[in-house]
Design a protein around this motif. Structure first.
Motif, mmCIF file in Angstrom:
data_model
loop_
_atom_site.group_PDB
_atom_site.id
_atom_site.type_symbol
_atom_site.label_atom_id
_atom_site.label_comp_id
_atom_site.label_asym_id
_atom_site.label_seq_id
_atom_site.Cartn_x
_atom_site.Cartn_y
_atom_site.Cartn_z
ATOM 1 N N GLN A 28 47.296 35.893 54.127
ATOM 2 C CA GLN A 28 48.145 34.723 53.994
ATOM 3 C C GLN A 28 47.960 34.133 52.600
ATOM 4 O O GLN A 28 46.846 33.811 52.202
ATOM 5 C CB GLN A 28 47.779 33.667 55.052
ATOM 6 N N GLU A 29 49.047 34.016 51.856
ATOM 7 C CA GLU A 29 48.951 33.471 50.502
ATOM 8 C C GLU A 29 49.143 31.955 50.529
ATOM 9 O O GLU A 29 50.069 31.450 51.159
ATOM 10 C CB GLU A 29 49.995 34.120 49.590
ATOM 11 N N ALA A 30 48.260 31.275 49.841
ATOM 12 C CA ALA A 30 48.338 29.814 49.808
ATOM 13 C C ALA A 30 49.606 29.378 49.078
ATOM 14 O O ALA A 30 49.885 29.863 47.973
ATOM 15 C CB ALA A 30 47.118 29.242 49.102
ATOM 16 N N PRO A 31 50.380 28.481 49.683
ATOM 17 C CA PRO A 31 51.611 28.021 49.032
ATOM 18 C C PRO A 31 51.295 27.150 47.821
ATOM 19 O O PRO A 31 50.287 26.463 47.782
ATOM 20 C CB PRO A 31 52.301 27.202 50.131
ATOM 21 N N ARG A 32 52.147 27.202 46.826
ATOM 22 C CA ARG A 32 52.025 26.326 45.665
ATOM 23 C C ARG A 32 53.415 25.831 45.292
ATOM 24 O O ARG A 32 54.413 26.511 45.538
ATOM 25 C CB ARG A 32 51.403 27.062 44.469
ATOM 26 N N GLN A 33 53.486 24.636 44.724
ATOM 27 C CA GLN A 33 54.785 24.138 44.275
ATOM 28 C C GLN A 33 55.171 24.932 43.044
ATOM 29 O O GLN A 33 54.577 24.789 41.982
ATOM 30 C CB GLN A 33 54.715 22.649 43.933
ATOM 31 N N ASN A 34 56.146 25.808 43.192
ATOM 32 C CA ASN A 34 56.492 26.700 42.093
ATOM 33 C C ASN A 34 57.813 26.315 41.427
ATOM 34 O O ASN A 34 58.582 27.164 41.019
ATOM 35 C CB ASN A 34 56.547 28.151 42.574
ATOM 36 N N TYR A 35 58.068 25.023 41.336
ATOM 37 C CA TYR A 35 59.232 24.553 40.605
ATOM 38 C C TYR A 35 58.902 23.211 39.962
ATOM 39 O O TYR A 35 58.005 22.493 40.396
ATOM 40 C CB TYR A 35 60.445 24.423 41.530
ATOM 41 N N THR A 62 46.176 40.194 45.123
ATOM 42 C CA THR A 62 46.199 41.552 44.562
ATOM 43 C C THR A 62 46.279 42.589 45.677
ATOM 44 O O THR A 62 47.019 43.578 45.573
ATOM 45 C CB THR A 62 44.931 41.806 43.721
ATOM 46 N N TRP A 63 45.513 42.367 46.739
ATOM 47 C CA TRP A 63 45.582 43.287 47.884
ATOM 48 C C TRP A 63 47.006 43.354 48.431
ATOM 49 O O TRP A 63 47.527 44.439 48.709
ATOM 50 C CB TRP A 63 44.638 42.851 48.999
ATOM 51 N N ASN A 64 47.655 42.224 48.588
ATOM 52 C CA ASN A 64 49.013 42.199 49.131
ATOM 53 C C ASN A 64 49.956 43.034 48.277
ATOM 54 O O ASN A 64 50.803 43.763 48.802
ATOM 55 C CB ASN A 64 49.525 40.761 49.226
ATOM 56 N N ARG A 65 49.821 42.917 46.947
ATOM 57 C CA ARG A 65 50.696 43.702 46.054
ATOM 58 C C ARG A 65 50.403 45.197 46.199
ATOM 59 O O ARG A 65 51.312 46.014 46.300
ATOM 60 C CB ARG A 65 50.478 43.268 44.597
ATOM 61 N N HIS A 124 37.535 45.048 50.964
ATOM 62 C CA HIS A 124 36.977 44.787 49.632
ATOM 63 C C HIS A 124 37.605 43.559 48.975
ATOM 64 O O HIS A 124 37.043 43.005 48.028
ATOM 65 C CB HIS A 124 37.183 46.004 48.721
ATOM 66 N N PHE A 125 38.779 43.139 49.456
ATOM 67 C CA PHE A 125 39.510 42.053 48.795
ATOM 68 C C PHE A 125 39.382 40.719 49.525
ATOM 69 O O PHE A 125 39.882 39.709 49.039
ATOM 70 C CB PHE A 125 40.999 42.419 48.691
ATOM 71 N N GLU A 126 38.752 40.734 50.677
ATOM 72 C CA GLU A 126 38.665 39.516 51.486
ATOM 73 C C GLU A 126 37.972 38.388 50.721
ATOM 74 O O GLU A 126 36.872 38.558 50.208
ATOM 75 C CB GLU A 126 37.920 39.787 52.796
ATOM 76 N N GLY A 127 38.631 37.246 50.661
ATOM 77 C CA GLY A 127 38.049 36.058 50.066
ATOM 78 C C GLY A 127 37.970 36.031 48.563
ATOM 79 O O GLY A 127 37.413 35.102 47.984
#
Length: 314
Positions: A117-124, A81-84, A73-76
């Motif tokens: 797989q979660e897309a990486p983001r610059q988190n700093y 949220t699914w990962n959590r 149900h969470f694909e795409g």
């Protein structure tokens, strides 16, 4: 002959539905072990997603196929949220197995199910951007406290997050008694079950910020035990999301979260030569795997060092 008590307990455990367990014993366990913010997040994921999906199923009957069906149900669309939710469910079955609510002879149905797989983001924030944020906060703190105490305390709180790398849930309820200026540390309660205190070392900038905040706090309300005063009497700030969002808008910062300030603190330590083991202790990570999230920053630091070495041979 009377009823066998052991058989009755076994039958009671076998009758647990997923909703019964998640909303009962599991959340009770989390409230004893987890931080308040973690518990609130779990309550949302359980109520909004897990109970509607699995609520009426018996714990003992849930299979890996059920987990995969839920994942589909969470694909795409809401993969983070699914990962959590998945991590909560996996942990819940692990605890249920230990309590014999889920049969010990069965494998946790979450084992073998992949997370997205979660897309990486610059988190700093980069140093130049961080200095702009600090200058912006300084301007607010310097001129508005008499007109807007809330804005003053919010600005000072955000600066404290920048200078300490702490989580907002640790700093918002900070009391004056927890600040030890003599030793330049703040003392935070680390574990709900054990009387363990975490010592956060303060930089000169953090000491200056806290000293000024407490000075104003004692002028505003000497009876309030908290450093960062809230709207009502003897309360503390409970939310800075809107204030942070406004600052980001004013400075043109896109996709920047308040928690990124903690990652920024870690990145600055790394760029100044802090080793992984040291960073784990400073950031209060429970395991080295959390610290490994910053591995790319160590790689960047090494590349810069190599490039400096290359310049010697030109």
């Amino acid at each position: 002959m009377g009823e066998d008590p052991q058989a009755a307990r076994t039958a009671a455990r076998a009758a647990y539905t997923v909703a019964d367990y998640l909303e009962g014993p599991y959340l009770s366990l989390c409230r004893n072990k987890n931080k308040d913010k973690t518990v609130r997040d779990k309550e949302v994921w359980i109520k909004k997603y897990l109970v509607p999906a699995f609520g009426r199923q018996l714990m003992k009957d849930v299979t890996r196929s059920d987990i995969y069906a839920f994942r589909k149900h969470f694909e795409g669309k809401a993969e983070v949220t699914w990962n959590r939710c998945f991590r909560v469910l996996r942990h819940a079955f692990q605890e249920a197995r230990a309590e014999e609510i889920f049969p010990k002879d069965k494998v946790n149905p979450c084992i073998g199910v992949d997370q997205f797989q979660e897309a990486p983001r610059q988190n700093y924030l980069l140093p130049d951007t961080l200095m702009k944020v600090i200058a912006h906060l300084d301007r607010h703190a310097a001129v508005v406290w008499k007109r807007s105490r809330e804005r003053f305390f919010t600005s000072q709180l955000i600066k404290t997050l920048i200078y300490t790398g702490c989580r907002k849930g640790e700093i918002m309820p900070l009391t004056i008694a927890q600040v030890d200026f003599e030793n330049a540390v703040i003392l935070l309660k680390e574990n709900k079950e054990k009387d363990i205190t975490k010592r956060v070392l303060l930089t000169d900038a953090a000491v200056k910020t806290l000293h000024e905040t407490i000075r104003i706090a004692l002028i505003c309300d000497p009876e309030n035990p908290y450093v960062f005063h809230g709207k009502s009497k003897q309360s503390h700030i409970t939310d800075v999301k809107r204030a942070w969002a406004k600052i980001c808008t004013e400075l043109g910062l896109d996709d920047t979260k308040l928690h990124d300030l903690r990652h920024t603190y870690a990145s600055l330590l790394i760029n100044n030569g802090t080793r992984k083991e040291e960073l784990k202790e400073v950031m209060n990570h429970k395991n080295i795997q959390t610290t490994e999230r910053y591995a790319h920053l160590w790689d960047d630091t090494k590349k810069r060092a190599v490039n400096r070495q290359n310049s010697v041979f030109r």
